[in-house]
Scaffold this motif. Structure first.
Motif, PDB file in Angstrom:
ATOM      1  N   ALA A 109       9.733  58.238   6.555  1.00  0.00           N
ATOM      2  CA  ALA A 109       9.966  57.621   7.863  1.00  0.00           C
ATOM      3  C   ALA A 109       9.144  56.346   8.027  1.00  0.00           C
ATOM      4  CB  ALA A 109       9.641  58.619   8.974  1.00  0.00           C
ATOM      5  N   ASP A 110       7.903  56.355   7.517  1.00  0.00           N
ATOM      6  CA  ASP A 110       7.069  55.152   7.596  1.00  0.00           C
ATOM      7  C   ASP A 110       7.689  54.013   6.801  1.00  0.00           C
ATOM      8  OD1 ASP A 110       5.265  56.417   9.207  1.00  0.00           O
ATOM      9  OD2 ASP A 110       3.902  56.975   7.577  1.00  0.00           O
ATOM     10  N   ARG A 111       8.193  54.315   5.624  1.00  0.00           N
ATOM     11  CA  ARG A 111       8.813  53.262   4.816  1.00  0.00           C
ATOM     12  C   ARG A 111      10.077  52.728   5.470  1.00  0.00           C
ATOM     13  NH1 ARG A 111       9.501  54.649  -1.356  1.00  0.00           N
ATOM     14  NH2 ARG A 111      10.300  52.514  -1.191  1.00  0.00           N
ATOM     15  N   LEU A 112      10.784  53.590   6.202  1.00  0.00           N
ATOM     16  CA  LEU A 112      12.001  53.158   6.878  1.00  0.00           C
ATOM     17  C   LEU A 112      11.714  52.549   8.240  1.00  0.00           C
ATOM     18  CD1 LEU A 112      14.187  56.282   6.038  1.00  0.00           C
ATOM     19  CD2 LEU A 112      14.531  53.974   5.141  1.00  0.00           C
ATOM     20  N   ASP A 113      10.440  52.647   8.684  1.00  0.00           N
ATOM     21  CA  ASP A 113      10.023  52.125   9.984  1.00  0.00           C
ATOM     22  C   ASP A 113      10.821  52.780  11.117  1.00  0.00           C
ATOM     23  OD1 ASP A 113       8.509  50.624  11.725  1.00  0.00           O
ATOM     24  OD2 ASP A 113       9.881  48.900  11.680  1.00  0.00           O
ATOM     25  N   VAL A 114      10.892  54.116  11.067  1.00  0.00           N
ATOM     26  CA  VAL A 114      11.564  54.894  12.113  1.00  0.00           C
ATOM     27  C   VAL A 114      10.640  56.037  12.508  1.00  0.00           C
ATOM     28  CG1 VAL A 114      13.889  54.325  11.304  1.00  0.00           C
ATOM     29  CG2 VAL A 114      12.742  56.377  10.435  1.00  0.00           C
ATOM     30  N   PRO A 115      10.855  56.654  13.670  1.00  0.00           N
ATOM     31  CA  PRO A 115      10.040  57.823  14.033  1.00  0.00           C
ATOM     32  C   PRO A 115      10.287  58.980  13.064  1.00  0.00           C
ATOM     33  CG  PRO A 115      11.200  56.942  15.948  1.00  0.00           C
ATOM     34  CD  PRO A 115      11.781  56.265  14.748  1.00  0.00           C
ATOM     35  N   ALA A 116       9.250  59.734  12.781  1.00  0.00           N
ATOM     36  CA  ALA A 116       9.400  60.910  11.923  1.00  0.00           C
ATOM     37  C   ALA A 116      10.082  62.028  12.691  1.00  0.00           C
ATOM     38  CB  ALA A 116       8.037  61.380  11.419  1.00  0.00           C
ATOM     39  N   PRO A 117      10.874  62.871  12.022  1.00  0.00           N
ATOM     40  CA  PRO A 117      11.483  64.024  12.710  1.00  0.00           C
ATOM     41  C   PRO A 117      10.410  64.904  13.337  1.00  0.00           C
ATOM     42  CG  PRO A 117      12.486  63.688  10.552  1.00  0.00           C
ATOM     43  CD  PRO A 117      11.305  62.774  10.619  1.00  0.00           C
ATOM     44  N   VAL A 185      18.054  61.649  -1.223  1.00  0.00           N
ATOM     45  CA  VAL A 185      19.158  62.172  -0.421  1.00  0.00           C
ATOM     46  C   VAL A 185      18.804  62.166   1.070  1.00  0.00           C
ATOM     47  CG1 VAL A 185      20.452  64.272   0.108  1.00  0.00           C
ATOM     48  CG2 VAL A 185      20.206  63.527  -2.252  1.00  0.00           C
ATOM     49  N   LEU A 186      17.541  62.425   1.391  1.00  0.00           N
ATOM     50  CA  LEU A 186      17.133  62.489   2.793  1.00  0.00           C
ATOM     51  C   LEU A 186      16.918  61.124   3.425  1.00  0.00           C
ATOM     52  CD1 LEU A 186      14.583  65.457   2.828  1.00  0.00           C
ATOM     53  CD2 LEU A 186      17.001  65.470   3.463  1.00  0.00           C
ATOM     54  N   ALA A 187      16.819  60.066   2.630  1.00  0.00           N
ATOM     55  CA  ALA A 187      16.514  58.740   3.179  1.00  0.00           C
ATOM     56  C   ALA A 187      17.503  58.315   4.270  1.00  0.00           C
ATOM     57  CB  ALA A 187      16.451  57.712   2.055  1.00  0.00           C
ATOM     58  N   PRO A 188      18.823  58.341   4.030  1.00  0.00           N
ATOM     59  CA  PRO A 188      19.731  57.922   5.109  1.00  0.00           C
ATOM     60  C   PRO A 188      19.744  58.885   6.293  1.00  0.00           C
ATOM     61  CG  PRO A 188      20.974  58.747   3.228  1.00  0.00           C
ATOM     62  CD  PRO A 188      19.558  58.659   2.787  1.00  0.00           C
TER      63      PRO A 188
END
Length: 593
Positions: A109-117, A185-188
């Motif tokens: 999530a940090d690498r994608l710059d989005v909130p973590a689940p 697989v979980l990235a998107p």
């Protein structure tokens, strides 16, 4: 270009979310319209413009109408707000039981710059998704202090913060995929938490889920006539609103998926292409394990407690057999994703029990008639017991039809349950000119092994008259046995309240077996019992094909064609020849359950 595509998807999703919210605003405006008209009439009376008996009557009529509409709107809004949306049955994975898995997801999530689940859960399926459980019926609202901006007075502003959705991971992925593959697989999927945090999209989703839950509440049975009428009106309004925002909601979710996919392109894009091959392979192995291996155990009141271990073994065997999968064997030396769990065995057992409930409808807890079984005990506890139970049922039906036992004075128990009795009864005498008749059943599947005949075509089932009668008797006997088994209680656990009301199983694997399928399975079971008791054979387990018969340590030949010859033509010749070649004594009694 990637960022541009992601921004376009996010912009389209937000635009559709606003369209959904406009449907909500229009519904509110319609509910307030009579009240607005009443305000106008009262204002006119106060200013002396709307006077007279007619205006007084209009004020009373519109006022009563406004009150009724407001009460109805408040009731509908209350049901929509409080109704519990449907949630997938899952096995929650607390952070203390999988710190490495949570660490990997947060790093992603940090690498994608989005909130973590907000949490992780497992599902007995080959899929992964984000599930929003932020509805007030699921959890209380969460607030946090923000240092910026600071409101006048020096106190930090406190805003309601919508928790991130729950990440639901297909359990077969953890046991079959390697860590790098699971991450790719979980990235998107994890990237979808970004659009989920957008306030308009979150509000639109809450509105749609609330409407869907309200429809379910309105359709619930067991109400009186008056209450049923009120909820019927509620259901019509909720369906009308759903119809108005269905297209916008679908396009919103499509935009969210596009934005998430575009955002994830920068993370593990290359490995994700290779990992998608493992997704398809895992799905094929999982489906085969459930239908060929787990289903026979569930029917015997046993649930395999290590299904995910089994799917890994099945896919390893598939990789060994399939020349196209030869390259997959090299990856087995890498770290499996299940190592990210502290106690994978405990998690596997919980998922296995949930799988049995969803696909077969078993009880929520183990008991004398619903016990776990490990893979080492599967041949004895499931395969052998299945064969002997079916053989016993076959002979009970023969008894009910008045079929005489095959008497052989050379055996220690003349008149006992023998395979010869079955063969002699179904064999068409040479002088018997009785034509074959189609049995009122569906066709028999192509069997992959000696113990699992399955259906494959759609032609009428040819069968002799004796076969048809015996098949009908077996169907009736099995129906009586199944009706006598009480339905298992519903599950109790952290997610049990999120389940939709209704009978289990939610996802039955196969339709009920037809009479012809049952007859073929029972005859095959009787053959296997005779092989075990008279020829030293043994029950076995094939990871891809399920229960199998082992003769001298080797898998027995497929008996489907020989059994069909007996059922359809009354010709026991091919089967008797195979029995003699294998050293199986059909005239000797077998042990039944």
């Amino acid at each position: 270009m990637t960022g541009t595509g992601g921004e376009l998807g996010a912009r389209a999703a937000r635009s559709r979310a606003l369209a959904v919210l406009r449907v909500r605003s229009r519904a509110l405006a319609v509910a307030l319209l009579p009240a607005a008209a009443e305000v106008i009439l009262l204002t006119g009376a106060a200013t002396g413009q709307f006077t007279g008996q007619g205006w007084d009557t209009a004020r009373w009529v519109v006022g009563v109408l406004a009150v009724l509409v407001l009460l109805a709107a408040a009731g509908i809004a209350l049901v929509v707000a409080r109704a519990r949306p449907a949630a997938s049955p899952t096995v929650p994975v607390p952070e203390r039981s999988a710190p490495d898995l949570y660490r990997m997801v947060r790093d992603l999530a940090d690498r994608l710059d989005v909130p973590a689940p907000s949490a992780i859960a497992l599902t007995p399926d080959c899929d992964s998704w984000l599930e929003d459980r932020t509805h007030p019926a699921h959890a209380p609202p969460v607030t946090r202090a923000h240092n910026e901006p600071v409101v006048p007075g020096g106190r930090p502003e406190r805003r309601p913060v919508v928790p991130a959705p729950v990440l639901v991971i297909g359990s077969p992925f953890l046991w079959w995929m390697r860590v790098a593959e699971l991450r790719a697989v979980l990235a998107p999927v994890v990237a979808g938490t970004g659009p989920s945090a957008q306030p308009d999209i979150a509000a639109a989703r809450r509105f749609v889920r609330g409407l869907d839950a309200a429809v379910a509440v309105a359709d619930a049975p067991g109400r009186g006539p008056l209450t049923r009428g009120v909820y019927a009106a509620l259901g019509r309004v909720a369906r009308l609103l759903l119809q108005g925002c269905r297209e916008h909601a679908a396009l919103m979710e499509r935009g969210v998926a596009t934005a998430a996919a575009e955002r994830a392109q920068a993370v593990d894009y290359g490995p994700r292409i290779a990992a998608q091959e493992q997704v398809g392979l895992a799905y094929a192995g999982w489906d085969r394990l459930l239908t060929k291996v787990a289903l026979p155990a569930w029917r015997m009141g046993r649930w395999p407690s290590r299904l995910d271990v089994g799917v890994a073994a099945a896919l390893t065997e598939l990789s060994r057999r399939d020349r196209l999968a030869d390259g997959f064997a090299a990856r087995l030396g890498e770290r499996p994703a299940c190592d990210l769990l502290e106690e994978p065995g405990v998690v596997d057992e919980a998922v296995s029990l949930l799988t049995a409930r969803l696909f077969h409808g078993g009880p929520a807890e183990s008991g004398p008639s619903w016990a776990p079984v490990d893979w080492q005990a599967y041949p004895e506890e499931v395969v052998d017991r299945t064969w002997r139970a079916e053989a016993a049922r076959l002979h009970r039906v023969l008894d009910s039809l008045g079929v005489s036992p095959s008497l052989d004075p050379a055996t220690p128990d003349p008149g006992g349950p023998t395979l010869a009795r079955v063969l002699d009864h179904l064999a068409q005498p040479a002088a018997d000119s009785t034509p074959t008749v189609p049995a009122p059943t569906a066709p028999l599947d192509n069997a992959d092994d000696a113990g699992s005949p399955d259906s494959a075509d759609a032609d009428p089932d040819p069968a002799t008259e004796r076969s048809a009668l015996l098949a009908a008797g077996l169907s009736a006997a099995l129906a009586r046995e199944e009706s006598a088994v009480p339905q298992g209680a519903r599950a109790q656990g952290p997610d049990s309240a999120l389940w939709e009301d209704g009978d289990l199983p939610l996802f039955p694997l196969q339709p009920p077996r037809t009479g012809r399928e049952l007859l073929a399975a029972h005859i095959t079971a009787m053959i296997c019992c005779a092989a075990v008791d008279t020829a030293g054979a043994a029950p076995g387990l094939d990871w891809l094909d399920g229960p199998t018969l082992l003769l001298d340590g080797e898998r027995a030949a497929d008996l489907t064609a020989k059994v069909l010859s007996l059922i359809e033509e009354g010709d026991p010749g091919p089967l008797r020849a195979w029995l003699a070649e294998s050293g199986i004594r059909p005239e000797k009694p077998v042990r039944l359950v």
